[in-house]
Design a protein around this motif. Structure first.
Motif, PDB file in Angstrom:
ATOM      1  N   ARG A  24      -1.161   0.339 -22.917  1.00 48.53           N
ATOM      2  CA  ARG A  24      -0.705  -0.914 -23.392  1.00 48.53           C
ATOM      3  C   ARG A  24       0.120  -1.237 -24.601  1.00 48.53           C
ATOM      4  O   ARG A  24       0.931  -2.028 -24.715  1.00 48.53           O
ATOM      5  CB  ARG A  24      -1.977  -1.725 -23.443  1.00 48.53           C
ATOM      6  N   HIS A  25      -0.318  -0.253 -25.614  1.00 46.78           N
ATOM      7  CA  HIS A  25       0.347  -0.618 -27.096  1.00 46.78           C
ATOM      8  C   HIS A  25       1.137   0.693 -27.468  1.00 46.78           C
ATOM      9  O   HIS A  25       1.368   0.900 -28.893  1.00 46.78           O
ATOM     10  CB  HIS A  25      -0.925  -0.925 -27.905  1.00 46.78           C
ATOM     11  N   GLY A  26       1.026   1.983 -26.682  1.00 49.20           N
ATOM     12  CA  GLY A  26       1.809   3.038 -26.964  1.00 49.20           C
ATOM     13  C   GLY A  26       0.966   4.068 -27.855  1.00 49.20           C
ATOM     14  O   GLY A  26       1.567   5.071 -28.313  1.00 49.20           O
ATOM     15  N   ARG A  27      -0.267   3.783 -28.182  1.00 50.04           N
ATOM     16  CA  ARG A  27      -1.073   4.503 -28.727  1.00 50.04           C
ATOM     17  C   ARG A  27      -2.572   4.027 -28.810  1.00 50.04           C
ATOM     18  O   ARG A  27      -2.878   2.863 -28.558  1.00 50.04           O
ATOM     19  CB  ARG A  27      -0.679   4.479 -30.504  1.00 50.04           C
ATOM     20  N   PRO A  28      -3.481   4.938 -28.916  1.00 51.29           N
ATOM     21  CA  PRO A  28      -4.926   4.553 -28.984  1.00 51.29           C
ATOM     22  C   PRO A  28      -5.189   3.997 -30.311  1.00 51.29           C
ATOM     23  O   PRO A  28      -4.524   4.147 -31.467  1.00 51.29           O
ATOM     24  CB  PRO A  28      -5.624   5.682 -28.927  1.00 51.29           C
ATOM     25  N   TRP A  29      -6.333   3.303 -30.341  1.00 49.74           N
ATOM     26  CA  TRP A  29      -7.033   2.452 -31.554  1.00 49.74           C
ATOM     27  C   TRP A  29      -7.147   3.612 -32.481  1.00 49.74           C
ATOM     28  O   TRP A  29      -7.508   4.569 -32.141  1.00 49.74           O
ATOM     29  CB  TRP A  29      -7.949   1.704 -31.176  1.00 49.74           C
ATOM     30  N   SER A  30      -6.980   3.273 -34.020  1.00 48.09           N
ATOM     31  CA  SER A  30      -7.192   4.286 -34.865  1.00 48.09           C
ATOM     32  C   SER A  30      -8.899   4.057 -35.249  1.00 48.09           C
ATOM     33  O   SER A  30      -9.610   3.079 -34.621  1.00 48.09           O
ATOM     34  CB  SER A  30      -6.433   3.832 -36.107  1.00 48.09           C
TER      35      SER A  30
END
Length: 111
Positions: A24-30
């Motif tokens: 969805r956002h191009g990266r996992p949550w930090s």
């Protein structure tokens, strides 16, 4: 279920969320974003606690309270894994410290 099993199950689900976030956002949550999500869950939990105490009217409050408590536990387990905290060891140590502090206060009524 033992704490280690709960932690492994939480981590497996976290990895699935990371996959979804990447899509969805191009990266996992930090780690920070996961902690912020936890803060939001605690806010939701507080509303449900108020419902359980009769301060708020929330449909299905009991079932939602159970869900939110489990959600908060999930966040704690994931954050512990992300920050490499041995939660069992930390829990035992913290409970011993709190127990000792309470025992001291009980012995000295002025504290």
């Amino acid at each position: 279920m033992e704490l280690a099993e709960l932690s492994d199950r939480a981590w497996t689900l976290r990895q699935r969320y990371a996959e979804l976030e990447t899509r969805r956002h191009g990266r996992p949550w930090s780690r920070e974003e996961i902690a912020l999500g936890f803060v939001g869950d605690v806010g939701d939990l507080m509303k449900l606690v108020q419902a359980a105490e009769g301060v708020r009217a929330i449909p299905d409050a009991r079932a939602r309270l159970e869900h939110e408590l489990a959600d908060c536990l999930w966040s704690v387990l994931v954050l512990a894994r992300l920050y490499e905290v041995d939660l069992e060891e930390a829990f035992d140590r913290t409970m011993a410290e709190l127990d000792a502090a309470i025992a001291t206060r009980l012995r000295d009524p002025g504290s």
